[in-house]
Design a protein around this motif. Structure first.
Motif, PDB file in Angstrom:
ATOM      1  N   ASN A 240      38.107 -10.733 -30.633  1.00  0.00           N
ATOM      2  CA  ASN A 240      38.357 -12.179 -30.730  1.00  0.00           C
ATOM      3  C   ASN A 240      37.709 -12.933 -29.571  1.00  0.00           C
ATOM      4  O   ASN A 240      37.700 -12.461 -28.434  1.00  0.00           O
ATOM      5  N   LEU A 241      37.203 -14.116 -29.886  1.00  0.00           N
ATOM      6  CA  LEU A 241      36.724 -15.054 -28.866  1.00  0.00           C
ATOM      7  C   LEU A 241      37.890 -15.992 -28.538  1.00  0.00           C
ATOM      8  O   LEU A 241      38.345 -16.752 -29.397  1.00  0.00           O
ATOM      9  N   LEU A 242      38.401 -15.920 -27.320  1.00  0.00           N
ATOM     10  CA  LEU A 242      39.614 -16.651 -26.951  1.00  0.00           C
ATOM     11  C   LEU A 242      39.330 -18.033 -26.368  1.00  0.00           C
ATOM     12  O   LEU A 242      40.101 -18.976 -26.583  1.00  0.00           O
ATOM     13  N   LYS A 243      38.276 -18.184 -25.632  1.00  0.00           N
ATOM     14  CA  LYS A 243      37.986 -19.478 -24.980  1.00  0.00           C
ATOM     15  C   LYS A 243      36.494 -19.594 -24.749  1.00  0.00           C
ATOM     16  O   LYS A 243      35.827 -18.631 -24.364  1.00  0.00           O
ATOM     17  N   LEU A 244      35.988 -20.823 -25.018  1.00  0.00           N
ATOM     18  CA  LEU A 244      34.568 -21.082 -24.781  1.00  0.00           C
ATOM     19  C   LEU A 244      34.415 -22.500 -24.226  1.00  0.00           C
ATOM     20  O   LEU A 244      34.883 -23.473 -24.831  1.00  0.00           O
ATOM     21  N   GLU A 245      33.801 -22.607 -23.059  1.00  0.00           N
ATOM     22  CA  GLU A 245      33.460 -23.917 -22.488  1.00  0.00           C
ATOM     23  C   GLU A 245      31.962 -23.948 -22.218  1.00  0.00           C
ATOM     24  O   GLU A 245      31.388 -22.982 -21.697  1.00  0.00           O
ATOM     25  N   LEU A 246      31.374 -25.081 -22.602  1.00  0.00           N
ATOM     26  CA  LEU A 246      29.929 -25.253 -22.423  1.00  0.00           C
ATOM     27  C   LEU A 246      29.681 -26.349 -21.397  1.00  0.00           C
ATOM     28  O   LEU A 246      30.552 -27.182 -21.102  1.00  0.00           O
ATOM     29  N   GLU A 247      28.477 -26.395 -20.861  1.00  0.00           N
ATOM     30  CA  GLU A 247      28.150 -27.387 -19.826  1.00  0.00           C
ATOM     31  C   GLU A 247      26.761 -27.947 -20.073  1.00  0.00           C
ATOM     32  O   GLU A 247      25.839 -27.231 -20.463  1.00  0.00           O
ATOM     33  N   HIS A 248      26.684 -29.308 -19.848  1.00  0.00           N
ATOM     34  CA  HIS A 248      25.382 -29.966 -19.955  1.00  0.00           C
ATOM     35  C   HIS A 248      25.310 -31.074 -18.911  1.00  0.00           C
ATOM     36  O   HIS A 248      26.149 -31.988 -18.900  1.00  0.00           O
ATOM     37  N   GLU A 249      24.342 -30.975 -18.029  1.00  0.00           N
ATOM     38  CA  GLU A 249      24.119 -31.967 -16.978  1.00  0.00           C
ATOM     39  C   GLU A 249      25.395 -32.287 -16.208  1.00  0.00           C
ATOM     40  O   GLU A 249      25.743 -33.440 -15.972  1.00  0.00           O
ATOM     41  N   GLY A 250      26.126 -31.192 -15.854  1.00  0.00           N
ATOM     42  CA  GLY A 250      27.312 -31.337 -15.024  1.00  0.00           C
ATOM     43  C   GLY A 250      28.560 -31.734 -15.770  1.00  0.00           C
ATOM     44  O   GLY A 250      29.633 -31.843 -15.166  1.00  0.00           O
ATOM     45  N   ILE A 251      28.466 -31.967 -17.056  1.00  0.00           N
ATOM     46  CA  ILE A 251      29.627 -32.352 -17.856  1.00  0.00           C
ATOM     47  C   ILE A 251      30.098 -31.140 -18.646  1.00  0.00           C
ATOM     48  O   ILE A 251      29.305 -30.454 -19.302  1.00  0.00           O
ATOM     49  N   THR A 252      31.405 -30.881 -18.563  1.00  0.00           N
ATOM     50  CA  THR A 252      31.994 -29.745 -19.268  1.00  0.00           C
ATOM     51  C   THR A 252      32.440 -30.175 -20.657  1.00  0.00           C
ATOM     52  O   THR A 252      33.079 -31.231 -20.815  1.00  0.00           O
ATOM     53  N   TYR A 253      32.136 -29.355 -21.628  1.00  0.00           N
ATOM     54  CA  TYR A 253      32.534 -29.607 -23.013  1.00  0.00           C
ATOM     55  C   TYR A 253      33.453 -28.479 -23.452  1.00  0.00           C
ATOM     56  O   TYR A 253      33.040 -27.312 -23.553  1.00  0.00           O
ATOM     57  N   THR A 254      34.709 -28.790 -23.683  1.00  0.00           N
ATOM     58  CA  THR A 254      35.624 -27.799 -24.221  1.00  0.00           C
ATOM     59  C   THR A 254      35.376 -27.651 -25.725  1.00  0.00           C
ATOM     60  O   THR A 254      34.729 -28.498 -26.345  1.00  0.00           O
ATOM     61  N   THR A 255      35.921 -26.589 -26.268  1.00  0.00           N
ATOM     62  CA  THR A 255      35.710 -26.329 -27.697  1.00  0.00           C
ATOM     63  C   THR A 255      37.030 -26.040 -28.372  1.00  0.00           C
ATOM     64  O   THR A 255      38.037 -25.691 -27.728  1.00  0.00           O
ATOM     65  N   ALA A 256      37.026 -26.201 -29.668  1.00  0.00           N
ATOM     66  CA  ALA A 256      38.176 -25.845 -30.500  1.00  0.00           C
ATOM     67  C   ALA A 256      37.748 -24.696 -31.403  1.00  0.00           C
ATOM     68  O   ALA A 256      36.716 -24.770 -32.078  1.00  0.00           O
TER      69      ALA A 256
ATOM     70  N   ILE B 119      33.464 -18.004 -20.930  1.00  0.00           N
ATOM     71  CA  ILE B 119      33.638 -17.306 -22.194  1.00  0.00           C
ATOM     72  C   ILE B 119      34.665 -16.209 -21.980  1.00  0.00           C
ATOM     73  O   ILE B 119      34.572 -15.415 -21.046  1.00  0.00           O
ATOM     74  N   GLU B 120      35.724 -16.227 -22.792  1.00  0.00           N
ATOM     75  CA  GLU B 120      36.797 -15.240 -22.668  1.00  0.00           C
ATOM     76  C   GLU B 120      36.994 -14.571 -24.025  1.00  0.00           C
ATOM     77  O   GLU B 120      37.053 -15.245 -25.063  1.00  0.00           O
ATOM     78  N   THR B 121      37.124 -13.225 -23.999  1.00  0.00           N
ATOM     79  CA  THR B 121      37.286 -12.440 -25.231  1.00  0.00           C
ATOM     80  C   THR B 121      38.547 -11.591 -25.148  1.00  0.00           C
ATOM     81  O   THR B 121      39.235 -11.550 -24.117  1.00  0.00           O
ATOM     82  N   SER B 122      38.811 -10.879 -26.266  1.00  0.00           N
ATOM     83  CA  SER B 122      39.909  -9.910 -26.262  1.00  0.00           C
ATOM     84  C   SER B 122      39.656  -8.867 -25.181  1.00  0.00           C
ATOM     85  O   SER B 122      38.505  -8.626 -24.762  1.00  0.00           O
ATOM     86  N   ASP B 123      40.739  -8.200 -24.752  1.00  0.00           N
ATOM     87  CA  ASP B 123      40.639  -7.211 -23.682  1.00  0.00           C
ATOM     88  C   ASP B 123      39.656  -6.102 -24.055  1.00  0.00           C
ATOM     89  O   ASP B 123      39.731  -5.521 -25.137  1.00  0.00           O
ATOM     90  N   LYS B 124      38.706  -5.895 -23.160  1.00  0.00           N
ATOM     91  CA  LYS B 124      37.689  -4.846 -23.258  1.00  0.00           C
ATOM     92  C   LYS B 124      36.695  -5.049 -24.385  1.00  0.00           C
ATOM     93  O   LYS B 124      35.852  -4.182 -24.640  1.00  0.00           O
ATOM     94  N   ALA B 125      36.802  -6.240 -25.048  1.00  0.00           N
ATOM     95  CA  ALA B 125      35.776  -6.569 -26.035  1.00  0.00           C
ATOM     96  C   ALA B 125      34.560  -7.113 -25.316  1.00  0.00           C
ATOM     97  O   ALA B 125      34.629  -7.586 -24.172  1.00  0.00           O
ATOM     98  N   THR B 126      33.433  -7.074 -25.964  1.00  0.00           N
ATOM     99  CA  THR B 126      32.182  -7.565 -25.369  1.00  0.00           C
ATOM    100  C   THR B 126      31.562  -8.603 -26.304  1.00  0.00           C
ATOM    101  O   THR B 126      31.898  -8.692 -27.477  1.00  0.00           O
ATOM    102  N   ALA B 127      30.688  -9.465 -25.691  1.00  0.00           N
ATOM    103  CA  ALA B 127      30.015 -10.499 -26.468  1.00  0.00           C
ATOM    104  C   ALA B 127      28.526 -10.394 -26.248  1.00  0.00           C
ATOM    105  O   ALA B 127      28.056  -9.886 -25.214  1.00  0.00           O
ATOM    106  N   ASN B 128      27.791 -10.877 -27.229  1.00  0.00           N
ATOM    107  CA  ASN B 128      26.333 -10.855 -27.087  1.00  0.00           C
ATOM    108  C   ASN B 128      25.825 -12.042 -26.268  1.00  0.00           C
ATOM    109  O   ASN B 128      24.620 -12.229 -26.106  1.00  0.00           O
ATOM    110  N   LYS B 129      26.789 -12.900 -25.764  1.00  0.00           N
ATOM    111  CA  LYS B 129      26.442 -14.016 -24.882  1.00  0.00           C
ATOM    112  C   LYS B 129      27.323 -13.923 -23.648  1.00  0.00           C
ATOM    113  O   LYS B 129      28.458 -13.440 -23.710  1.00  0.00           O
ATOM    114  N   SER B 130      26.802 -14.435 -22.537  1.00  0.00           N
ATOM    115  CA  SER B 130      27.560 -14.371 -21.289  1.00  0.00           C
ATOM    116  C   SER B 130      27.412 -15.680 -20.532  1.00  0.00           C
ATOM    117  O   SER B 130      26.599 -16.553 -20.889  1.00  0.00           O
ATOM    118  N   VAL B 131      28.230 -15.847 -19.464  1.00  0.00           N
ATOM    119  CA  VAL B 131      28.190 -17.057 -18.641  1.00  0.00           C
ATOM    120  C   VAL B 131      26.773 -17.267 -18.119  1.00  0.00           C
ATOM    121  O   VAL B 131      26.138 -16.347 -17.598  1.00  0.00           O
TER     122      VAL B 131
END
Length: 596
Positions: A36-52, A76-88
């Protein structure tokens, strides 16, 4: 047999190994299958964009500004010990939207693919979505195209507003921000909004609305027709000679009532604590009473051979019963017909229960007066003044009778018909004890100022209410005047430039208050010097000598008594217990010496 034993041994070894606690029977059963993908926040020009995150669909909480090409992963936060194909730090290209992010569970076999929708605004906007202002209260605004208006008017005394809330279209900026202050008298302000694309902008016009009242224009000549100016005379009458006996109080008004060029005298009489009505009398002057002492009979007004005035008979309708206890006469042309009329302030029976009396006006008909009692004015009228307070070309009247409820304005329609208003003063220092008032343009700004005094020992604060364009008098636009210990009763108010420095000073007639000297037993002349900024200092000690003595008199007149170009002081006696009029002459520097 040997073969059988070997087979048995092998079976036993297998059984032993299968039962060993150190080796799991199925190693893959303990690895998580959560992807599971638990949390994702993106950033553009110093502004943080939360996601739903909904299922495997991910949307931004805010649309990306116009022209955004990529965003980076901030969290980017995932389930415990899960991995993602994208990173901070990884960049997600807007052109690839929706971007896929794949999560792999710990077991390596469970996978889940999430779709990130990178929504970018189309043509950027430069809009004000919401504007709230804060003044004496909170003001919501209405936005119509590029015009912004307040939903209601500010109070007249509100001179500024602050931006309390400002919402703009996504990515836009403005030349105004929350906390900025907008000051009157400027009423229209430009708010420029620039979109995230700098070439796109809009300029809004914000119009502040304030209740401006009557919007009276200043008039430097308003005071010329006021009762304060018309009280000045070239002769003052010895009232004792025309009053039948001493228990009576005599109140005089001066002016040319028959238009022959000479000063006449109008007399109203009252008796303390007595229910009864007394006549109003008129004396025509022949001009012969004028002398160097400014009082009829000459000298100190003690000579009883007075012949400068002749009483006129039948000046009022035959059925007129007279007045019970008048207090002050205000001469003036109240119906604009060119003839001098007189307004009479009255209070009636001057003791408990102080029932009051109707105020009256005498309209000059050329052969005497028609008298009219003013409706809804049955009060304890003790002081007042007349002037054109609203600059509409006619004389209005202010009457005060002790309480704030009895502080009334009579607004003239031009024909001596009056509307009673008790809402033209906003705020009093005290509710009771106000007995004296004058309308004078103290600060010479073209508006009539209102000065109120009275029983300061009861808590009254003598006050100047500054006139203004609104047409009301406000406690917030006023100043207090200094008192005098032991003489905390004001009986008359005058203001002139006594020291020739260009501003008006104030002279107050005071009498003794209960205490050391007794109620109304002595008089005291107080001089308040204008510091130049329309605040006042008590300079009585330095500017006037012999300004305190036994007995008291009603009215002070400030005028040039010796024709030397400066203002002198004349203290008029007219209460039926004759003590003589008093004079103080000015040395030209605002210092007064008593001469009789």
């Amino acid at each position: 047999m040997k073969t059988i034993r070997e087979i048995v041994v092998l079976i036993l070894l297998v059984l032993v190994n299968s039962c060993s606690p150190d080796e799991p029977t199925n190693p893959t059963d303990t690895k998580s299958n959560e992807a599971n993908l638990l949390k994702l926040e993106l950033e553009h020009e110093g502004i943080t964009y939360t996601t739903a995150i909904s299922g495997t669909s991910i949307t931004l909480s805010n649309i990306l500004p116009y022209g955004t090409e990529e965003v980076s992963i901030k969290i980017i936060e995932t389930s415990d010990k899960a991995t993602a194909n994208k990173s901070v730090g990884d960049n997600l290209q807007v052109s690839n939207s929706p971007v896929s992010i794949e999560i792999t569970a710990e077991n390596g076999t469970t996978k889940k693919s999430y779709s990130v929708n990178l929504e970018v605004e189309g043509v950027p906007k430069a809009e004000i979505l919401k504007l709230i202002l804060k003044g004496n209260k909170t003001f919501v605004t209405g936005i119509n195209n590029l015009n912004i208006s307040m939903s209601e008017e500010m109070h007249y005394l509100n001179n500024f507003v602050t931006i309390e809330e400002l919402q703009l279209s996504n990515g836009a900026t403005a030349n105004k921000k929350v906390g900025d202050t907008l000051h009157l008298p400027t009423k229209t302000f430009e708010i420029k909004v620039t979109a995230s694309e700098p070439s796109i902008s809009n300029t809004y016009a914000l119009t502040l609305r304030r209740d401006e009242g009557l919007q009276i224009t200043p008039n430097m000549n308003l005071e010329a027709t006021s009762s304060y100016k018309l009280q000045i005379s070239d002769v003052y009458y010895n009232a004792d000679l025309i009053t039948d006996d001493w228990p009576y109080f005599s109140f005089l008004g001066y002016g040319d009532f028959n238009n022959d060029g000479n000063t006449d005298v109008l007399q109203a009489i009252g008796k303390f604590a007595f229910y009864g009505h007394y006549p109003i009398r008129l004396f025509y002057g022949n001009g012969g009473a004028v002398n160097n002492d400014f009082c009829e009979c000459g000298g100190s007004c003690q000579n009883n051979q007075c012949n400068g005035f002749t009483e006129v008979s039948n000046i009022l309708p035959n059925n007129y019963e007279g007045m019970e206890h008048p207090r002050k006469i205000l001469p003036g042309d109240y119906n604009n017909d060119g003839k001098l009329d007189a307004f009479i302030i009255a209070h009636g029976y001057d003791a408990e229960p102080f029932p009051g009396e109707a105020q009256a006006i005498l309209i000059n008909n050329g052969n005497g007066f028609d008298i009219k009692k003013i409706e809804n004015t049955f009060i304890f009228g003790h002081g007042g003044s007349s002037a054109d307070i609203d600059n509409d070309g006619d004389l209005d009247v202010f009457v005060i009778g002790g309480s704030k409820e009895d502080a009334i304005f009579l607004i003239n329609d031009g024909n001596a018909n009056f509307s009673v208003r008790n809402d033209l003063i906003e705020g009093f220092h005290f509710d009771w004890g106000m007995y004296t008032a004058e309308l004078i343009d103290v600060n010479r700004d073209g508006y009539m100022d209102l000065i109120i005094g009275g029983h300061e020992y009861e808590g009254v604060v003598s006050t100047i209410y500054w006139g203004n364009s609104y047409g009301k008098y406000f406690l917030q636009k006023s100043i207090s005047l200094p008192t005098v210990e032991g003489f905390e009763i004001i009986t008359d108010i005058d203001a002139e430039d006594i020291d020739s420095d260009g501003d008006r000073d104030i002279i107050l007639a005071r009498v003794s208050s209960p205490g050391q000297y007794g109620f109304y037993e002595r008089y005291y002349i107080q001089i308040l010097e204008n510091k130049g900024d329309n605040t006042f200092l008590d300079k009585s000690t330095e500017r006037i000598s012999d300004n305190e003595a036994n007995n008291w008199r009603h009215w002070i007149h400030l005028q040039d008594l010796d024709n030397d170009g400066d203002i002198d002081i004349y203290y008029e006696e007219n209460d039926g217990q004759w003590q003589g009029n008093l004079k103080w002459l000015n040395n030209g520097q605002g210092v007064f010496t008593k001469v009789n």
